[in-house]
Design a protein around this motif. Structure first.
Motif, PDB file in Angstrom:
ATOM      1  N   UNK A 289       0.841  -1.195   0.000  1.00  0.00           N
ATOM      2  CA  UNK A 289       0.000   0.000   0.000  1.00  0.00           C
ATOM      3  C   UNK A 289       0.881   1.251   0.000  1.00  0.00           C
ATOM      4  N   UNK A 290       0.256   2.373  -0.253  1.00  0.00           N
ATOM      5  CA  UNK A 290       0.976   3.639  -0.168  1.00  0.00           C
ATOM      6  C   UNK A 290       0.009   4.771   0.146  1.00  0.00           C
ATOM      7  N   UNK A 291       0.566   5.804   0.769  1.00  0.00           N
ATOM      8  CA  UNK A 291      -0.152   7.038   0.989  1.00  0.00           C
ATOM      9  C   UNK A 291       0.593   8.165   0.315  1.00  0.00           C
ATOM     10  N   UNK A 292       0.693   9.288   0.969  1.00  0.00           N
ATOM     11  CA  UNK A 292       1.406  10.441   0.426  1.00  0.00           C
ATOM     12  C   UNK A 292       2.788  10.547   1.064  1.00  0.00           C
ATOM     13  N   UNK A 293       3.626  11.415   0.506  1.00  0.00           N
ATOM     14  CA  UNK A 293       4.953  11.635   1.051  1.00  0.00           C
ATOM     15  C   UNK A 293       4.922  12.542   2.264  1.00  0.00           C
ATOM     16  N   UNK A 294       6.062  12.645   2.949  1.00  0.00           N
ATOM     17  CA  UNK A 294       6.157  13.446   4.156  1.00  0.00           C
ATOM     18  C   UNK A 294       6.012  14.935   3.866  1.00  0.00           C
ATOM     19  N   UNK A 297       1.943  16.003  -0.933  1.00  0.00           N
ATOM     20  CA  UNK A 297       0.843  15.068  -1.185  1.00  0.00           C
ATOM     21  C   UNK A 297       0.892  14.523  -2.604  1.00  0.00           C
ATOM     22  N   UNK A 298       1.820  15.042  -3.406  1.00  0.00           N
ATOM     23  CA  UNK A 298       1.948  14.592  -4.797  1.00  0.00           C
ATOM     24  C   UNK A 298       2.922  13.433  -4.946  1.00  0.00           C
ATOM     25  N   UNK A 299       3.585  13.060  -3.861  1.00  0.00           N
ATOM     26  CA  UNK A 299       4.529  11.936  -3.914  1.00  0.00           C
ATOM     27  C   UNK A 299       3.987  10.783  -3.087  1.00  0.00           C
ATOM     28  N   UNK A 300       4.568   9.602  -3.269  1.00  0.00           N
ATOM     29  CA  UNK A 300       4.139   8.426  -2.519  1.00  0.00           C
ATOM     30  C   UNK A 300       4.932   8.304  -1.236  1.00  0.00           C
ATOM     31  N   UNK A 301       4.289   7.735  -0.235  1.00  0.00           N
ATOM     32  CA  UNK A 301       4.960   7.518   1.039  1.00  0.00           C
ATOM     33  C   UNK A 301       4.072   6.739   1.990  1.00  0.00           C
ATOM     34  N   UNK A 302       4.426   6.759   3.268  1.00  0.00           N
ATOM     35  CA  UNK A 302       3.675   6.009   4.279  1.00  0.00           C
ATOM     36  C   UNK A 302       2.633   6.848   4.998  1.00  0.00           C
ATOM     37  N   UNK A 303       2.660   8.153   4.780  1.00  0.00           N
ATOM     38  CA  UNK A 303       1.674   9.015   5.443  1.00  0.00           C
ATOM     39  C   UNK A 303       0.316   8.826   4.761  1.00  0.00           C
TER      40      UNK A 303
END
Length: 363
Positions: A289-294, A297-303
């Motif tokens: 899974x992925x959320x947004x970057x730290x 919000x345009x990048x992928x991350x765990x947030x």
């Protein structure tokens, strides 16, 4: 100084009128407010990320650090902690050691405001009864369940005075050093029969055990836009409720599935096979899974994405106390519970952005 030189220039140029100064102050305050808003947003992001990282890696990381400490000059610290662990091993099974100080940390209010998360009460709960809340859906991490019932960010204790919520999660988490202390401080306990039996029979009244009924199987189908629960063959929580005469409380969290994107493996694929093996032998199913970057919000991350999560607590279903409930008894109250959950969903779906035609899928 530069400040007074600036004032002098304003006077010379004829700008030193009261209205000009007022305008300048308004501009200054607007800039300060803008910066404050940005700071608060970053604090919200950080507060959510710290919990996500705690959930994912804190247990393993602390285990590795503790083992490493045995090989250093600080080995005595590790010995003392492990000694404490032996004596304290069964504490989670008795409800743990909740800390009102930890539950009221300011970080949880930032956590709440990031999404935001809110708790909706529909009926009063009697302090003379015990309860089992069925929480749906699981989502990827059950963020609404954690915020609403393991912290005071949404004022659960004020909305349900005299009720002590215990969020039940995988027993394996309580074998992890340090993580177990962190979880217990929020009122989180193992989701096993020994713990639930103790809380519902030897801990007085006013206890509310929150069980995420769908578990790992439900998390595998979590995706934005989908309202589905794994419940049709999940009857163990009903049996426990009947054995102790604990009321069943259907609870639905609108938006829980919206905060992460997940790669869904089809039934029969190698990915789903691996997930089911993990689920069977370890108790959880690994999700991609992925959320947004730290920072964006345009990048992928765990947030997780900042989507509203609204947890609605329904009307309790009064159950009789049956020491040995029959399968017929279990099926009857399970059917009543499913009906109540669907009704709760239908009554509130349009208030939280879903169309009137949306149907809750019960699997």
């Amino acid at each position: 100084s530069a400040h007074w030189e600036r004032v002098l220039v304003l006077e010379i140029q004829g700008w030193g009128t009261g209205s000009s100064i007022l305008s300048a102050l308004q501009d200054l305050f607007s800039i300060t407010w803008l910066n404050r808003s940005k700071v608060e947003k970053q604090l919200q992001v950080i507060s959510v990320l710290q919990w996500v990282l705690s959930f994912l890696v804190m247990g393993v990381t602390c285990s590795v650090i503790l083992m490493y400490t045995f090989c250093t000059d600080c080995w005595l610290i590790a010995v003392l902690y492990f000694t404490w662990l032996v004596f304290d091993w069964n504490t989670p099974k008795k409800g743990g050691r909740r800390s009102q100080w930890v539950r009221n940390w300011a970080v949880w209010r930032y956590f709440r405001d990031y999404f935001p998360i809110q708790l909706v009460k529909t009926h009063n709960l009697l302090t003379t009864r015990n309860y089992i809340f069925g929480y749906h859906p699981h989502g990827i991490m059950g963020l609404g369940a954690f915020c609403n019932f393991s912290t005071e960010a949404t004022e659960v204790s004020k909305k349900f005075p005299g009720i002590r919520p215990y969020l039940a999660t995988l027993a394996g988490n309580f074998r992890m050093p340090v993580l177990r202390e962190y979880l217990m401080s929020g009122g989180i306990c193992p989701v096993n029969q020994d713990t639930i039996d103790y809380l519902l029979s030897k801990n007085g009244s006013g206890n509310a055990i929150i069980i995420v009924v769908g578990g790992a199987a439900e998390s595998l189908s979590s995706m934005p836009g989908k309202n589905a629960v794994t419940l049709r063959n999940r009857k163990g929580f009903v049996k426990l409720a009947l054995r102790h005469g604990a009321d069943l409380v259907p609870t639905y969290s609108f938006g829980e599935n919206e905060v992460y994107q997940q790669v869904i493996f089809e039934e029969g694929s190698w990915g789903r096979w691996v997930q089911k093996k993990f689920q069977k032998y370890i108790g959880f199913a690994p999700c991609i899974f992925h959320g947004r970057g730290l920072f964006s919000s345009d990048t992928w991350g765990l947030v997780p994405y900042s989507k509203p999560i609204t947890t609605v607590v329904g009307e309790p279903i009064t159950t009789p106390k049956l020491e040995h409930p029959t399968q017929q008894d279990i099926d009857l109250y399970h059917a009543m519970y499913v009906e109540a959950l669907v009704k709760l969903f239908d009554q509130h779906k349009t208030k939280f952005g879903l169309p009137e035609t949306e149907v809750l899928e019960v699997n």
